[in-house]
Write an enzyme that holds these catalytic residues in place. Sequence first.
Site, PDB file in Angstrom:
ATOM      1  N   ASP A 102       0.836  -1.210   0.000  1.00 32.81           N
ATOM      2  CA  ASP A 102       0.000   0.000   0.000  1.00 32.81           C
ATOM      3  C   ASP A 102       0.866   1.253   0.000  1.00 32.81           C
ATOM      4  O   ASP A 102       2.010   1.222   0.463  1.00 32.81           O
ATOM      5  CB  ASP A 102      -0.859   0.084   1.272  1.00 32.81           C
ATOM      6  CG  ASP A 102      -1.779  -1.094   1.426  1.00 32.81           C
ATOM      7  OD1 ASP A 102      -2.116  -1.719   0.413  1.00 32.81           O
ATOM      8  OD2 ASP A 102      -2.135  -1.377   2.587  1.00 32.81           O
TER       9      ASP A 102
HETATM   10  N1  URA Z   1      -1.188  -5.918   3.971  1.00 31.25           N
HETATM   11  C1  URA Z   1      -1.671  -4.652   3.946  1.00 31.25           C
HETATM   12  O1  URA Z   1      -2.699  -4.358   4.548  1.00 31.25           O
HETATM   13  N2  URA Z   1      -0.980  -3.755   3.246  1.00 31.25           N
HETATM   14  C2  URA Z   1       0.160  -4.023   2.589  1.00 31.25           C
HETATM   15  O2  URA Z   1       0.732  -3.137   1.964  1.00 31.25           O
HETATM   16  C3  URA Z   1       0.632  -5.336   2.623  1.00 31.25           C
HETATM   17  C4  URA Z   1      -0.059  -6.268   3.321  1.00 31.25           C
END
Ligand code: URA
Length: 234
Positions: A102
């Site tokens: 993310d």
């Molecule tokens: N889980 C999440 O919520 N975000 C990420 O970036 C990776 C795994």
Amino acid sequence: MRLNKYIASAGICSRRKADELIANGNVKINGLVMKELGYDVVPDDEVQVNGKILEGAGKKVYVALNKPTGYITSMDDDKKRATVAELVGDIPERLFPVGRLDYNTTGLLIMTNDGQLTYTLTHPKHHVYKTYVVKVEGVISDSRIAKLRKGVDIGGFVTSPAKVKVVKQMPRYAVVEIQIREGKNRQVRKMFAAVGNKVQELERTAIGDIRLGRLMSGHYRKLTVKEIEYLKGL
Ligand code: URA
């Protein structure tokens, strides 16, 4: 890959110099002079520069990047946000992220131009454990840990068993290490939301045996031969 980039990627000259070589008729593709600057080199092409077959061009590159927050894991963005491509911009090959992190997640991201490896690593049947260190709001009780371990409903999907350990519990927050094998969108954030703890910070520290280690935020390192072999063997 464009011919000029391909020649430059062998490390013999810059892209501009490669353009000159092409325009001057010094470059042959499969034995024939090629003066088209935009020619797209395909894997079986034999490229000659000044009569010598080019070696080491179009090679596979594998890096581990420590992604900072505020970068998206795609190669360009219509909203003009910063992308991880910028962080590996000094590597001539065009590298793609293996999977996603993310915008606000930090940590280990593998990037490569090896499409086959990307495909295998992101394919649902090749699920390797990914390790995350998570800072969450409030207290994380034993029963919540037990739920996370067993599997939680994150909206129409029940997560498979996870390895979870509390690293630190402070009055207002906790640090938890979680290892999961799936990679649903925002999975770790949703898992903690499902048990009632909001995620404040999320960092991926390992993908299988590949560790982030002491790599500085925004920096990358080349994977070792051993690490590449390990990933290919998964
Ligand atoms: N889980 C999440 O919520 N975000 C990420 O970036 C990776 C795994």
